[in-house]
Scaffold this motif. Structure first.
Motif, PDB file in Angstrom:
ATOM      1  N   TRP A 179       0.844  -1.191   0.000  1.00 62.72           N
ATOM      2  CA  TRP A 179       0.000   0.000   0.000  1.00 62.72           C
ATOM      3  C   TRP A 179       0.873   1.231   0.000  1.00 62.72           C
ATOM      4  CZ3 TRP A 179       0.511  -3.146   4.304  1.00 62.72           C
ATOM      5  CH2 TRP A 179       1.061  -2.555   5.447  1.00 62.72           C
ATOM      6  N   GLY A 214      -1.451   7.158   2.565  1.00 63.88           N
ATOM      7  CA  GLY A 214      -2.795   7.665   2.332  1.00 63.88           C
ATOM      8  C   GLY A 214      -3.881   6.661   2.649  1.00 63.88           C
ATOM      9  N   SER A 215      -3.504   5.444   3.003  1.00 63.81           N
ATOM     10  CA  SER A 215      -4.502   4.452   3.382  1.00 63.81           C
ATOM     11  C   SER A 215      -4.783   4.578   4.873  1.00 63.81           C
ATOM     12  CB  SER A 215      -4.025   3.035   3.046  1.00 63.81           C
ATOM     13  OG  SER A 215      -4.981   2.101   3.489  1.00 63.81           O
ATOM     14  N   GLU A 216      -5.737   5.439   5.201  1.00 61.10           N
ATOM     15  CA  GLU A 216      -6.053   5.682   6.611  1.00 61.10           C
ATOM     16  C   GLU A 216      -6.521   4.414   7.308  1.00 61.10           C
ATOM     17  OE1 GLU A 216      -8.537   9.094   7.317  1.00 61.10           O
ATOM     18  OE2 GLU A 216      -7.535  10.220   5.716  1.00 61.10           O
ATOM     19  N   ARG A 217      -7.275   3.562   6.612  1.00 59.06           N
ATOM     20  CA  ARG A 217      -7.771   2.319   7.227  1.00 59.06           C
ATOM     21  C   ARG A 217      -6.596   1.440   7.643  1.00 59.06           C
ATOM     22  NH1 ARG A 217     -11.111   0.878  10.402  1.00 59.06           N
ATOM     23  NH2 ARG A 217     -12.626   2.096   9.281  1.00 59.06           N
ATOM     24  N   ASP A 243      -3.448   2.384   8.127  1.00 57.06           N
ATOM     25  CA  ASP A 243      -2.720   3.084   9.194  1.00 57.06           C
ATOM     26  C   ASP A 243      -3.395   2.847  10.541  1.00 57.06           C
ATOM     27  OD1 ASP A 243      -0.825   4.080   7.454  1.00 57.06           O
ATOM     28  OD2 ASP A 243      -1.507   6.161   7.562  1.00 57.06           O
ATOM     29  N   THR A 244      -4.710   2.882  10.576  1.00 54.66           N
ATOM     30  CA  THR A 244      -5.444   2.662  11.821  1.00 54.66           C
ATOM     31  C   THR A 244      -5.268   1.231  12.305  1.00 54.66           C
ATOM     32  OG1 THR A 244      -7.060   4.345  11.229  1.00 54.66           O
ATOM     33  CG2 THR A 244      -7.715   2.763  12.919  1.00 54.66           C
ATOM     34  N   LYS A 257       1.327   5.995  11.249  1.00 52.64           N
ATOM     35  CA  LYS A 257       0.851   7.168  10.527  1.00 52.64           C
ATOM     36  C   LYS A 257       1.634   7.294   9.229  1.00 52.64           C
ATOM     37  CE  LYS A 257       0.208  12.170  11.194  1.00 52.64           C
ATOM     38  NZ  LYS A 257      -0.874  12.255  10.279  1.00 52.64           N
ATOM     39  N   ASP A 258       0.912   7.558   8.152  1.00 49.75           N
ATOM     40  CA  ASP A 258       1.526   7.742   6.831  1.00 49.75           C
ATOM     41  C   ASP A 258       2.399   6.559   6.423  1.00 49.75           C
ATOM     42  OD1 ASP A 258       0.327  10.263   6.587  1.00 49.75           O
ATOM     43  OD2 ASP A 258       1.987  11.215   7.672  1.00 49.75           O
ATOM     44  N   SER A 259       1.874   5.353   6.636  1.00 47.01           N
ATOM     45  CA  SER A 259       2.653   4.160   6.306  1.00 47.01           C
ATOM     46  C   SER A 259       2.504   3.792   4.835  1.00 47.01           C
ATOM     47  CB  SER A 259       2.219   2.980   7.176  1.00 47.01           C
ATOM     48  OG  SER A 259       0.918   2.534   6.844  1.00 47.01           O
ATOM     49  N   SER A 260       3.529   3.128   4.335  1.00 41.02           N
ATOM     50  CA  SER A 260       3.506   2.535   3.003  1.00 41.02           C
ATOM     51  C   SER A 260       4.445   1.345   3.038  1.00 41.02           C
ATOM     52  CB  SER A 260       3.943   3.546   1.936  1.00 41.02           C
ATOM     53  OG  SER A 260       5.282   3.951   2.140  1.00 41.02           O
ATOM     54  N   CYS A 310      -7.887  -0.688  16.918  1.00 39.87           N
ATOM     55  CA  CYS A 310      -9.235  -0.364  16.456  1.00 39.87           C
ATOM     56  C   CYS A 310     -10.043  -1.648  16.420  1.00 39.87           C
ATOM     57  CB  CYS A 310      -9.195   0.274  15.065  1.00 39.87           C
ATOM     58  SG  CYS A 310      -8.598  -0.833  13.770  1.00 39.87           S
TER      59      CYS A 310
END
Length: 158
Positions: free
Chosen positions: A36, A39-42, A44-45, A50-53, A116
């Protein structure tokens, strides 16, 4: 019902090198290549970043899988390759479940804390896998995963 351990996950700075090692050393085969972008907030949650790729590969041998991650962001810290077994290493282990909502609630009562709740199938865009990460009382990461499609490449046949 927990059906068993599905996979162990590793993080590396060189995905291709580690995939080759597990293919040649242990006979694992690549069953999926994924990843990914930022920008994939789901995601990241779910993973608690935060701001992972990242790039990732799922490999299978017999009835077990190894999931290998190479995070582009945030960049991981290297570990001492000669660290004693008492030091931290693996990123998480994953248990395959048949009712993730039930197991999520049950594990919370046992002291597990989660990033989550498991996303719904609708939140995943009707995806085939529902998953969430949590920590045991010592802080070790554990993933709960429910594979909704028995024909999915990751499905655990027991």
């Amino acid at each position: 019902m927990i059906r068993g351990i599905h996979h162990v996950a590793l993080a590396t700075s060189d995905l291709d090198r580690l995939v080759k090692f597990y293919q040649e050393g242990f006979g694992f085969e690549v069953v999926a290549t994924m990843g990914w972008e930022v920008g994939s907030e789901r995601i990241d949650t779910i993973v608690g970043l935060k701001d992972s790729s990242c790039r990732q590969v799922m490999m299978k041998a017999g009835n077990t899988h190894i999931e290998i991650f190479q995070y582009k962001t945030p960049e991981g810290k290297p570990v001492d390759p000669k660290r004693p077994p008492s030091d931290h290493g693996y990123t998480h282990f994953c248990v395959d479940v048949t009712d993730i909502d039930y197991e999520y609630e049950r594990m919370k009562t046992l002291g597990m804390t989660f990033n989550c709740p498991p996303p719904t199938r609708e939140e995943l865009g009707n995806g085939a896998i529902r998953a969430t990460y949590g920590r045991d009382p010592e802080g070790n990461l554990i993933e709960l995963q429910e594979i909704l499609d028995p024909n999915h490449a990751f499905y655990l046949n027991v």
